[in-house]
Write an enzyme that holds these catalytic residues in place. Structure first.
Site, PDB file in Angstrom:
ATOM      1  N   LYS A  52      92.348 -11.198 -45.436  1.00 32.52           N
ATOM      2  CA  LYS A  52      92.976 -11.312 -43.967  1.00 32.52           C
ATOM      3  C   LYS A  52      93.038 -12.609 -43.438  1.00 32.52           C
ATOM      4  O   LYS A  52      94.042 -12.822 -42.966  1.00 32.52           O
ATOM      5  CB  LYS A  52      91.952 -10.323 -43.095  1.00 32.52           C
ATOM      6  CG  LYS A  52      92.192  -8.733 -43.660  1.00 32.52           C
ATOM      7  CD  LYS A  52      93.625  -8.241 -43.358  1.00 32.52           C
ATOM      8  CE  LYS A  52      93.605  -6.924 -43.902  1.00 32.52           C
ATOM      9  NZ  LYS A  52      93.632  -6.869 -45.324  1.00 32.52           N
ATOM     10  N   GLN A  96      84.562  -5.261 -39.423  1.00 31.37           N
ATOM     11  CA  GLN A  96      84.365  -4.744 -41.077  1.00 31.37           C
ATOM     12  C   GLN A  96      83.478  -3.719 -41.433  1.00 31.37           C
ATOM     13  O   GLN A  96      82.310  -3.950 -40.995  1.00 31.37           O
ATOM     14  CB  GLN A  96      84.388  -6.069 -41.973  1.00 31.37           C
ATOM     15  CG  GLN A  96      84.437  -5.758 -43.240  1.00 31.37           C
ATOM     16  CD  GLN A  96      85.918  -4.883 -43.726  1.00 31.37           C
ATOM     17  OE1 GLN A  96      86.668  -5.431 -43.489  1.00 31.37           O
ATOM     18  NE2 GLN A  96      85.560  -4.076 -44.851  1.00 31.37           N
ATOM     19  N   ASP A 119      92.255  -2.162 -35.553  1.00 31.11           N
ATOM     20  CA  ASP A 119      92.058  -1.126 -36.598  1.00 31.11           C
ATOM     21  C   ASP A 119      92.345   0.169 -36.177  1.00 31.11           C
ATOM     22  O   ASP A 119      92.494   1.207 -36.931  1.00 31.11           O
ATOM     23  CB  ASP A 119      90.595  -1.233 -37.341  1.00 31.11           C
ATOM     24  CG  ASP A 119      90.476  -1.954 -38.606  1.00 31.11           C
ATOM     25  OD1 ASP A 119      91.661  -2.085 -39.241  1.00 31.11           O
ATOM     26  OD2 ASP A 119      89.348  -2.422 -38.792  1.00 31.11           O
TER      27      ASP A 119
END
Length: 210
Positions: A52, A96, A119
């Site tokens: 990313k 994450q 997300d």
């Protein structure tokens, strides 16, 4: 048969985003800033976050990585998330997954500002997605939809079998594929570990997503 070249589509998307970023910054808008929170030393998670960061560099985004030891307390992690929520320079961020077993994942995801929840895991964004209101969408389901759109593959009336009911991929893509829009309108079956006669369902399906 349509062969989908995922790598080419990925490069096309990165180039499009890069151009849009240049156009925005040339007009005086701030450089987009994406951040990531990484807890512990999970190898696959580190690889994903690093990818990313590299993608941000390619498209001209600013990126920040906030790394914490696996023994960080849930309360302390929520405090750190709140600092990012209130940081006006950061436009969006991801937490994450997976998190250490000592931390309640639901509490952490719920502490993310929905407006920065890129997300799409916050209940507000998840709920909006479910009823078709514009919102952040989990990355993998969004990517699947983008592949269908860019390849002009219509699922209208098709029998789609989704194998797996995770909150990150299986459940959201099953919802999105059944919604009424140009490339979806599919008849979706969501299979999981307790599904009976999975092989028969697969043989009867036009599209299988696993």
């Amino acid at each position: 048969m349509t062969i989908i070249d995922g790598k080419k589509i990925s490069e096309d998307i990165l180039n499009e985003i890069s151009l849009e970023v240049k156009q925005r910054t040339n007009k005086g808008y701030k450089t987009p800033h994406l951040a990531a929170i990484l807890v512990g030393n999970d190898g696959p998670s580190q690889t994903y976050v690093n990818s990313k960061i590299k993608a941000c560099e390619k498209v001209g985004f600013k990126s920040s990585l906030f790394s914490y030891d696996s023994n960080i307390s849930e309360e302390k992690l929520i405090d750190e998330i709140e600092l990012i929520n209130n940081n006006d320079d950061i436009d969006g961020f991801i937490v994450q997954l997976p998190l250490p077993n000592s931390i309640n994942q639901e509490n952490i995801l719920n502490s993310v500002n929905p407006n920065k929840d890129v997300d799409g895991f916050h209940p507000i964004n998840y709920g909006k997605m479910t009823i078709g209101i514009d919102s952040f969408i989990p990355a993998t389901p969004y990517g699947i939809l983008e592949l269908f759109k860019r390849c002009k593959i219509s699922l209208d009336g098709k029998k789609c079998l989704v194998i797996g009911r995770s909150q990150i991929v299986g459940r959201p893509i099953s919802i999105l594929l059944s919604q009424s829009n140009e490339f979806c309108n599919a008849t979706v079956t969501l299979a999981h570990s307790r599904t009976i006669d999975l092989d028969k369902l697969a043989l009867d399906s036009d599209v299988i997503i696993s």
